[in-house]
Design an enzyme around this catalytic site. Structure first.
Site, PDB file in Angstrom:
ATOM      1  CG  ASP A 259       8.683 -47.036 -42.851  1.00 27.80           C
ATOM      2  OD1 ASP A 259       8.293 -45.934 -43.511  1.00 27.80           O
ATOM      3  OD2 ASP A 259       7.512 -47.471 -43.374  1.00 27.80           O
TER       4      ASP A 259
ATOM      5  CE  LYS B  54      16.474 -50.858 -20.869  1.00 23.19           C
ATOM      6  NZ  LYS B  54      15.352 -50.441 -20.134  1.00 23.19           N
TER       7      LYS B  54
HETATM    8  N1  COS Z   1      11.700 -43.317 -29.686  1.00 27.18           N
HETATM    9  C1  COS Z   1      12.584 -43.453 -29.050  1.00 27.18           C
HETATM   10  N2  COS Z   1      12.797 -44.522 -28.236  1.00 27.18           N
HETATM   11  C2  COS Z   1      11.233 -44.996 -27.709  1.00 27.18           C
HETATM   12  C3  COS Z   1      10.320 -44.146 -28.572  1.00 27.18           C
HETATM   13  C4  COS Z   1      10.911 -43.440 -29.374  1.00 27.18           C
HETATM   14  N3  COS Z   1       9.503 -42.891 -30.171  1.00 27.18           N
HETATM   15  N4  COS Z   1       9.221 -44.811 -27.709  1.00 27.18           N
HETATM   16  C5  COS Z   1       9.897 -45.819 -26.641  1.00 27.18           C
HETATM   17  N5  COS Z   1      11.114 -45.535 -27.022  1.00 27.18           N
HETATM   18  C6  COS Z   1      12.152 -46.419 -25.711  1.00 27.18           C
HETATM   19  C7  COS Z   1      10.770 -45.829 -24.308  1.00 27.18           C
HETATM   20  O1  COS Z   1      12.163 -44.470 -24.218  1.00 27.18           O
HETATM   21  C8  COS Z   1      11.791 -46.950 -23.403  1.00 27.18           C
HETATM   22  O2  COS Z   1      12.693 -47.163 -23.368  1.00 27.18           O
HETATM   23  P1  COS Z   1      13.660 -46.968 -21.676  1.00 27.18           P
HETATM   24  O3  COS Z   1      13.084 -48.425 -21.083  1.00 27.18           O
HETATM   25  O4  COS Z   1      15.657 -46.531 -21.974  1.00 27.18           O
HETATM   26  O5  COS Z   1      12.620 -46.275 -20.779  1.00 27.18           O
HETATM   27  C9  COS Z   1      11.400 -47.770 -24.546  1.00 27.18           C
HETATM   28  O6  COS Z   1      11.669 -47.152 -24.983  1.00 27.18           O
HETATM   29  C10 COS Z   1      10.365 -48.964 -24.300  1.00 27.18           C
HETATM   30  O7  COS Z   1       9.249 -47.879 -23.995  1.00 27.18           O
HETATM   31  P2  COS Z   1       7.805 -48.695 -23.862  1.00 27.18           P
HETATM   32  O8  COS Z   1       8.136 -49.189 -22.828  1.00 27.18           O
HETATM   33  O9  COS Z   1       6.728 -47.480 -24.347  1.00 27.18           O
HETATM   34  O10 COS Z   1       7.470 -49.427 -25.122  1.00 27.18           O
HETATM   35  P3  COS Z   1       6.212 -50.649 -24.792  1.00 27.18           P
HETATM   36  O11 COS Z   1       6.809 -52.086 -25.526  1.00 27.18           O
HETATM   37  O12 COS Z   1       4.972 -50.295 -23.769  1.00 27.18           O
HETATM   38  O13 COS Z   1       5.413 -50.020 -26.690  1.00 27.18           O
HETATM   39  C11 COS Z   1       4.174 -48.943 -27.947  1.00 27.18           C
HETATM   40  C12 COS Z   1       5.408 -49.169 -27.368  1.00 27.18           C
HETATM   41  C13 COS Z   1       2.842 -49.653 -27.916  1.00 27.18           C
HETATM   42  C14 COS Z   1       4.590 -47.614 -28.515  1.00 27.18           C
HETATM   43  C15 COS Z   1       5.325 -49.576 -29.097  1.00 27.18           C
HETATM   44  O14 COS Z   1       5.075 -50.963 -29.068  1.00 27.18           O
HETATM   45  C16 COS Z   1       4.434 -50.024 -30.905  1.00 27.18           C
HETATM   46  O15 COS Z   1       4.767 -48.430 -31.174  1.00 27.18           O
HETATM   47  N6  COS Z   1       3.989 -50.879 -31.392  1.00 27.18           N
HETATM   48  C17 COS Z   1       3.417 -49.949 -33.042  1.00 27.18           C
HETATM   49  C18 COS Z   1       4.492 -50.735 -33.599  1.00 27.18           C
HETATM   50  C19 COS Z   1       4.183 -50.157 -34.760  1.00 27.18           C
HETATM   51  O16 COS Z   1       3.605 -49.796 -35.668  1.00 27.18           O
HETATM   52  N7  COS Z   1       4.177 -51.284 -35.598  1.00 27.18           N
HETATM   53  C20 COS Z   1       3.429 -51.481 -36.724  1.00 27.18           C
HETATM   54  C21 COS Z   1       4.159 -51.271 -38.193  1.00 27.18           C
HETATM   55  S1  COS Z   1       6.220 -52.059 -38.309  1.00 27.18           S
HETATM   56  S2  COS Z   1       5.053 -53.493 -39.496  1.00 27.18           S
END
Ligand code: COS
Length: 389
Positions: free
Chosen positions: A91, A177
């Protein structure tokens, strides 16, 4: 660079030996003491395991997606904590490999690959972890540096790490962003370790708070461009979710193995308890559950190996969801099979049950996985080609 099958088999042979001879005998003690097993981390380093995530030109033999997952599944059968101690390297390193400048890669990757320094991944904060775009840690550009201020929580290996991959807002108004990533070595002024959590399971895997009070970091330590940190985090989490799956499957197999051995040995009402249909059915369900979990895990690996895609991302989330729920069910059933002994620290199943719970929560709760899968379904197509009529 993908590792060839013969080298992979050779690595796994050494890992199995390490797991059997050195890790398994220590698993209960690591849990009891709640102490990070630094000596075993060193053993993993000497075997070259951390080099699996690092390209050859920086001292590794990777990056290879599959081998570390198999290594960590194997280690998790002996100790879920130790498997996490090791696998967490992936990670922390992936954002450096994907987005690091040449200077950052040269400075950190060779020592990470050898196990001389430990890396950690710092995304979640006291205010939340699920809404990753809402982090409040700030990175403000100042000449050739950034000045980072904020707090991170739930950082695996945080308190023992020498270097951290830190996500911070360079533009607080820009949503996802505005997130950028940095590699931040310990020892910089203002970088402090806070409290370690006392968790119910995975004891011996430090889960730490990290505090940044105007920490000055060279701009050369930014990973990717300004504002590219969120995508780096998401790409890393796709792999981390498969890693969660690997550990969950290893834990489930370990608990299941204990339950079957016990059920064949333990006699009640004149016969081994496995010959009582109630228990045989329970074990039959557990075996099928594990096999189904492994199938989705393998499919998810195959997709991600073909390259990053929405489909691979969806499968990583599905694999994490299915296998962590499966592991929790199987570990609970294993405790049930052992009856009173299942509750006792004399048998490993109670530890495994406490340990696997975390995988329904780590690297995005299972509710977040459903959100990822649901959104991808809404935006893209069904992740099953053969269903397209
Ligand atoms: N790989 C690359 N890019 C990605 C992606 C991935 N797997 N998933 C999303 N993106 C990109 C999207 O394409 C989008 O890009 P554009 O704006 O250019 O279209 C951007 O990232 C934002 O995506 P999205 O709008 O889906 O973002 P959100 O803020 O709505 O969040 C979730 C989405 C909930 C999926 C995200 O916040 C998440 O995974 N949260 C959990 C985090 C986590 O696991 N935390 C605990 C462990 S870390 S200690």
């Amino acid at each position: 660079m993908a590792i060839d099958p013969a080298t992979r088999a050779e690595i796994l042979k050494h890992v199995e030996r390490l797991a059997r001879e050195k890790v398994a005998p220590r698993a209960a003690e690591i849990d009891r003491s709640n102490a990070f097993p630094r000596d075993l981390y060193g053993e993993a380093g000497r075997l070259g395991l951390f080099g699996l995530w690092v390209p050859e030109e920086y001292g590794g033999i990777g990056p290879d997606l599959v081998t570390p997952l198999l290594v960590c599944e194997c280690l998790s059968r002996a100790s879920l904590t130790f498997a996490l101690n090791v696998s967490n390297c992936g990670d922390a390193v992936t954002p450096i490999v994907l987005g690091g400048t040449e200077a950052a890669k040269r400075k950190f990757l060779p020592d990470i690959a050898s196990g001389a320094i430990i890396p950690a991944f710092a995304l979640s904060e006291p205010g939340g972890g699920s809404d990753a775009a809402a982090i409040t840690t700030r990175a403000v550009r100042d000449g050739d540096d950034y000045v980072i201020s904020g707090r991170k929580m739930w950082c695996t290996n945080g308190s023992v790490a020498d270097v951290c991959t830190v996500f911070a807002k360079t533009d607080p108004q820009a949503g996802h962003k505005g997130v950028s990533a940095f590699v931040v070595p310990k020892g910089l002024r203002g970088f402090e370790v806070g409290q370690d959590e006392e968790l119910m399971g995975l004891r011996g895997s430090p889960t730490s708070e990290l505090i940044f009070d105007e920490v000055r970091v060279p701009a050369a330590y930014r990973l990717g461009g300004e504002g590219e940190g969120f995508k780096l985090a998401m790409a890393t989490l796709d792999e981390a979710r498969l890693n969660c799956s690997a550990l969950a499957i290893g834990g489930a197999i370990a608990a299941f193995g204990q339950a079957v051995a016990y059920a064949k040995e333990r006699r009640q009402f004149g016969k081994p308890i496995i010959e009582h249909q109630g228990l045989a059915f329970l074990l039959a369900e557990a075996a099928s559950d594990i096999a189904a979990g492994r199938a989705i895990f393998r499919e998810a690996i195959e997709l991600l190996e073909r390259g990053r895609s929405h489909e691979a991302s969806t499968y990583a989330a599905m694999s994490k969801l299915v296998t962590s729920d499966m592991a929790m069910r199987v570990a609970t059933q294993a405790v049930q099979v052992l009856g009173g002994n299942g509750l006792s620290r004399k048998y490993p199943v109670e530890r495994i049950m406490r340990d696997v719970k975390a995988f329904q929560i780590f690297d995005g709760t299972n509710e977040i996985q459903k959100m990822v899968i649901g959104r991808n379904l809404a935006k893209w197509d069904l992740p099953f080609d053969e269903f397209k009529l």
